[in-house]
Motif scaffolding. Structure first.
Motif, PDB file in Angstrom:
ATOM      1  N   VAL A  32     -14.074  -1.630 -11.606  1.00 51.16           N
ATOM      2  CA  VAL A  32     -12.684  -1.778 -12.063  1.00 51.16           C
ATOM      3  C   VAL A  32     -11.806  -2.180 -10.868  1.00 51.16           C
ATOM      4  CG1 VAL A  32     -10.668  -0.503 -12.946  1.00 51.16           C
ATOM      5  CG2 VAL A  32     -12.897  -0.191 -14.033  1.00 51.16           C
ATOM      6  N   ALA A  33     -12.043  -1.538  -9.707  1.00 52.20           N
ATOM      7  CA  ALA A  33     -11.257  -1.868  -8.510  1.00 52.20           C
ATOM      8  C   ALA A  33     -11.476  -3.328  -8.118  1.00 52.20           C
ATOM      9  CB  ALA A  33     -11.672  -0.952  -7.356  1.00 52.20           C
ATOM     10  N   ARG A  45      -3.425   0.600  -6.640  1.00 49.79           N
ATOM     11  CA  ARG A  45      -2.758   1.665  -5.865  1.00 49.79           C
ATOM     12  C   ARG A  45      -1.273   1.760  -6.162  1.00 49.79           C
ATOM     13  NH1 ARG A  45      -6.026  -0.070  -0.692  1.00 49.79           N
ATOM     14  NH2 ARG A  45      -5.375  -1.996  -1.662  1.00 49.79           N
ATOM     15  N   GLU A  46      -0.730   0.670  -6.678  1.00 42.42           N
ATOM     16  CA  GLU A  46       0.702   0.664  -7.024  1.00 42.42           C
ATOM     17  C   GLU A  46       0.954   1.240  -8.419  1.00 42.42           C
ATOM     18  OE1 GLU A  46       3.284  -0.647  -4.975  1.00 42.42           O
ATOM     19  OE2 GLU A  46       1.622  -0.421  -3.546  1.00 42.42           O
ATOM     20  N   LEU A  47      -0.120   1.471  -9.192  1.00 45.85           N
ATOM     21  CA  LEU A  47       0.041   1.966 -10.572  1.00 45.85           C
ATOM     22  C   LEU A  47       0.143   3.496 -10.569  1.00 45.85           C
ATOM     23  CD1 LEU A  47      -2.665  -0.233 -12.393  1.00 45.85           C
ATOM     24  CD2 LEU A  47      -0.213  -0.681 -12.116  1.00 45.85           C
ATOM     25  N   PRO A  48       0.582   4.103 -11.694  1.00 45.91           N
ATOM     26  CA  PRO A  48       0.689   5.568 -11.723  1.00 45.91           C
ATOM     27  C   PRO A  48      -0.664   6.302 -11.650  1.00 45.91           C
ATOM     28  CG  PRO A  48       1.952   4.564 -13.525  1.00 45.91           C
ATOM     29  CD  PRO A  48       1.148   3.468 -12.896  1.00 45.91           C
ATOM     30  N   LEU A  49      -1.774   5.604 -11.858  1.00 46.45           N
ATOM     31  CA  LEU A  49      -3.094   6.249 -11.865  1.00 46.45           C
ATOM     32  C   LEU A  49      -3.269   7.181 -10.658  1.00 46.45           C
ATOM     33  CD1 LEU A  49      -5.803   6.001 -13.533  1.00 46.45           C
ATOM     34  CD2 LEU A  49      -6.622   4.598 -11.629  1.00 46.45           C
ATOM     35  N   ARG A  50      -3.627   8.468 -10.926  1.00 41.81           N
ATOM     36  CA  ARG A  50      -3.760   9.400  -9.792  1.00 41.81           C
ATOM     37  C   ARG A  50      -5.136  10.070  -9.723  1.00 41.81           C
ATOM     38  NH1 ARG A  50      -1.189  13.131 -13.566  1.00 41.81           N
ATOM     39  NH2 ARG A  50      -2.553  14.953 -13.652  1.00 41.81           N
ATOM     40  N   LEU A  51      -5.934   9.927 -10.803  1.00 40.43           N
ATOM     41  CA  LEU A  51      -7.182  10.697 -10.858  1.00 40.43           C
ATOM     42  C   LEU A  51      -8.295   9.857 -11.473  1.00 40.43           C
ATOM     43  CD1 LEU A  51      -8.169  13.773 -10.641  1.00 40.43           C
ATOM     44  CD2 LEU A  51      -7.691  13.886 -13.091  1.00 40.43           C
ATOM     45  N   VAL A  52      -9.490   9.926 -10.885  1.00 40.61           N
ATOM     46  CA  VAL A  52     -10.667   9.365 -11.559  1.00 40.61           C
ATOM     47  C   VAL A  52     -11.644  10.511 -11.790  1.00 40.61           C
ATOM     48  CG1 VAL A  52     -12.699   7.876 -11.331  1.00 40.61           C
ATOM     49  CG2 VAL A  52     -10.458   6.995 -10.714  1.00 40.61           C
ATOM     50  N   ILE A  53     -12.054  10.674 -13.052  1.00 32.52           N
ATOM     51  CA  ILE A  53     -13.025  11.719 -13.389  1.00 32.52           C
ATOM     52  C   ILE A  53     -14.366  11.021 -13.503  1.00 32.52           C
ATOM     53  CG2 ILE A  53     -13.610  13.521 -15.068  1.00 32.52           C
ATOM     54  CD1 ILE A  53     -10.533  13.091 -15.949  1.00 32.52           C
ATOM     55  N   GLU A  93     -11.631   6.464  -3.981  1.00 30.92           N
ATOM     56  CA  GLU A  93     -10.298   7.044  -3.759  1.00 30.92           C
ATOM     57  C   GLU A  93      -9.400   6.056  -3.035  1.00 30.92           C
ATOM     58  OE1 GLU A  93     -10.958  10.924  -1.912  1.00 30.92           O
ATOM     59  OE2 GLU A  93     -11.033  11.813  -3.914  1.00 30.92           O
ATOM     60  N   ASP A  94      -9.985   5.366  -2.073  1.00 31.38           N
ATOM     61  CA  ASP A  94      -9.222   4.457  -1.251  1.00 31.38           C
ATOM     62  C   ASP A  94      -8.809   3.199  -2.045  1.00 31.38           C
ATOM     63  OD1 ASP A  94      -8.243   3.696   1.236  1.00 31.38           O
ATOM     64  OD2 ASP A  94      -9.921   2.289   1.436  1.00 31.38           O
ATOM     65  N   ARG A  95      -9.783   2.638  -2.744  1.00 28.51           N
ATOM     66  CA  ARG A  95      -9.483   1.359  -3.407  1.00 28.51           C
ATOM     67  C   ARG A  95      -8.591   1.516  -4.621  1.00 28.51           C
ATOM     68  NH1 ARG A  95     -14.384  -2.789  -3.394  1.00 28.51           N
ATOM     69  NH2 ARG A  95     -12.687  -4.049  -4.239  1.00 28.51           N
ATOM     70  N   LEU A  96      -8.667   2.686  -5.272  1.00 28.95           N
ATOM     71  CA  LEU A  96      -7.835   2.877  -6.470  1.00 28.95           C
ATOM     72  C   LEU A  96      -6.608   3.740  -6.180  1.00 28.95           C
ATOM     73  CD1 LEU A  96     -10.709   3.387  -9.077  1.00 28.95           C
ATOM     74  CD2 LEU A  96      -9.181   1.430  -8.965  1.00 28.95           C
ATOM     75  N   GLY A  97      -6.535   4.302  -4.996  1.00 30.31           N
ATOM     76  CA  GLY A  97      -5.380   5.152  -4.652  1.00 30.31           C
ATOM     77  C   GLY A  97      -5.341   6.407  -5.513  1.00 30.31           C
ATOM     78  N   VAL A  98      -6.485   7.108  -5.635  1.00 27.74           N
ATOM     79  CA  VAL A  98      -6.589   8.255  -6.545  1.00 27.74           C
ATOM     80  C   VAL A  98      -7.299   9.413  -5.852  1.00 27.74           C
ATOM     81  CG1 VAL A  98      -6.775   6.842  -8.638  1.00 27.74           C
ATOM     82  CG2 VAL A  98      -8.847   7.419  -7.354  1.00 27.74           C
ATOM     83  N   THR A  99      -7.322  10.549  -6.544  1.00 33.15           N
ATOM     84  CA  THR A  99      -8.246  11.624  -6.198  1.00 33.15           C
ATOM     85  C   THR A  99      -9.429  11.454  -7.135  1.00 33.15           C
ATOM     86  OG1 THR A  99      -6.409  13.076  -5.658  1.00 33.15           O
ATOM     87  CG2 THR A  99      -8.510  14.147  -6.146  1.00 33.15           C
TER      88      THR A  99
END
Ligand code: DLL
Length: 428
Positions: free
Chosen positions: A187-188, A199-207, A222-228
């Motif tokens: 996806v990234a 990383r600019e989107l509200p997305l904060r978590l990948v399960i 985490e880095d490429r999507l800007g998430v935990t």
């Protein structure tokens, strides 16, 4: 805030609940599943011999072969009339393992998944894009039920349609994405190609779950999507996703022990290992009606940590599963797991997190060929990278592949639906 008080209960109280449920499960298995009755009778074991979880090691193991031998529904403890749903495991060879659920089993599963999502920090006003496959695979519907149970919003897109996934992440402002770790990276990559900065989107978590994810792979996600990124674990034979999950401390996966009793055993002898030692995870269901399973040999390698977590939960934590007993590669006498190779290779900035391992037999000797993709932005000399990777593999793992090919970005096939395959065994 834990979802259920049992998650922070003192361990003695938990053991009381586990013992009560184990007695009930053992009785049901003995009375309603001929397979277990025969095993017990052969061993001279009576359900009355099991009075608490201290007696669990007296019980017989269940293996994936037992599911195969009793295909399709021989392990069921109820009539088909009482089964409201079936799923099947994603076996790559032979028949799949068919698993069944009563309505009460679905309720238990919903609740286990809800507990997972709350532990991962999701709340009722969150939007979750569910990119696990729907259908016989337990991922899609398992996540769906849990997301609905906590009152969050589910986008049931399933696997594939990756450009659409990226558009929806942006348009519906999803807070979380649920999918396999390899798909999260895809996806990234697709978003990059579309010129969308996730990383600019509200997305904060990948399960992420259903596949192993090494630490370098998690960092990349985490880095490429800007998430935990939190790791979700489960298997069809026990329930599906929802057996355990990381809380936001990201320090081990909490097992919902009041529902699924975990042990770790030596894969060769089957004997329990000392606390904290690595071995094969063995799980016993504690409240399943349609498919009670005693001491299931998962094949997954992990350790158990009984310390109370900083999040306050007392539920035991298992380590991330990065290897299985059956994916150990023995190449010219050296034992190596694919995940160990992955961890070493991904240390290098010059490579992308895409690789494959090909095993062949030539003149009665096993050979291993490793193919790794170069990173998009790499423009240095390939030969230096090759040598450094080979050197590092030999230093860390005492192992050198027979061949190491570095290929251009995009050359290794991506997996859009289902689980990624990285090891190809051509040895017949
Ligand atoms: O993979 C259930 C699942 C769906 C888990 C969605 C998490 C998220 P099965 O298809 O029966 O069920 O495959 C189970 O997959 O024994 C492990 O080897 C592997 N596995 C599952 N979760 C993880 C994980 C689903 N978090 C088999 N890390 C298991 C590593 C995992 N391996």
């Amino acid at each position: 805030m834990p979802h259920r008080s049992v998650e922070t209960a003192p361990r003695e109280e938990l053991r009381r609940v586990q013992s009560e449920r184990l007695r009930e499960t053992v009785r049901t298995a003995y009375e309603n599943v001929p397979f277990y009755r025969e095993r017990f009778d052969e061993m001279g074991l009576s359900p009355d011999d099991v009075t608490s979880v201290d007696d669990v090691s007296a019980l017989p193991f269940t293996t994936k072969e037992d599911f195969r031998d009793t295909y399709p529904t021989g392990m069921f403890a109820v009539e088909m009339d009482d089964v409201v749903r079936v799923h099947a495991s994603s076996g790559t060879t032979g028949k799949p393992k068919i698993v069944g659920y009563t309505q009460s089993d679905l309720d238990v599963w919903d609740d286990a998944m809800a507990r997972c999502l709350v532990a991962a920090g999701l709340e009722s006003d969150d939007v979750v894009q569910n990119a696990y496959g729907y259908g016989l695979f337990t991922g899609g519907l398992g996540l769906q039920q849990g997301i609905e149970a906590i009152g969050a919003t589910v986008i049931p897109i399933g696997g594939g349609q990756t450009q659409r996934q990226v558009e929806l992440l942006a348009d519906l402002e999803s807070d979380a994405l649920a999918c396999t770790p390899s798909y999260a990276l895809y996806v990234a990559e697709t978003a990059d190609e579309m010129g969308v900065d996730v990383r600019e989107l509200p997305l904060r978590l990948v399960i992420f779950g259903a596949e192993p994810c090494t630490e370098p792979m998690r960092e990349e996600i985490e880095d490429r999507l800007g998430v935990t990124g939190v790791d979700l674990y489960g298997l069809s034979e026990i329930v599906g996703p929802g057996v355990s999950i990381e809380c936001l401390e990201q320090d081990g996966l909490h097992v919902w022990e009041d529902r699924f009793y975990p042990e770790v055993v030596d894969p060769a002898s089957g004997d329990p290992v000392a606390e904290g030692e690595e071995g094969e995870l063995v799980l016993t269901t504690l409240s399943k009606e349609a498919l009670p399973v005693l001491r299931y040999r998962t094949g997954d390698l992990t350790t158990l940590n009984y310390d109370t977590c900083d999040c306050g939960r007392t539920a035991v934590r298992m380590d991330n599963v990065t290897g299985r007993t059956d994916d150990l590669l023995i190449v010219r006498g050296v034992n190596v797991y694919p995940s160990e190779i992955e961890s070493v290779v991904l240390e290098f900035e010059a490579v992308a997190p895409y690789y494959r391992i090909d095993l062949r037999r030539e003149d009665n000797l096993d050979t291993l060929e490793l193919t790794v993709e170069l990173a998009d932005d790499f423009d240095g000399p390939v030969s230096g990278v090759r040598e450094r990777i080979l050197d590092r593999l030999s230093n860390v793992l005492s192992f050198t592949p027979d061949d190491l090919s570095l290929v251009r970005p995009g050359e290794i096939a991506r997996t859009e639906v289902g689980k990624v395959q990285r090891v190809y065994d051509h040895r017949g």
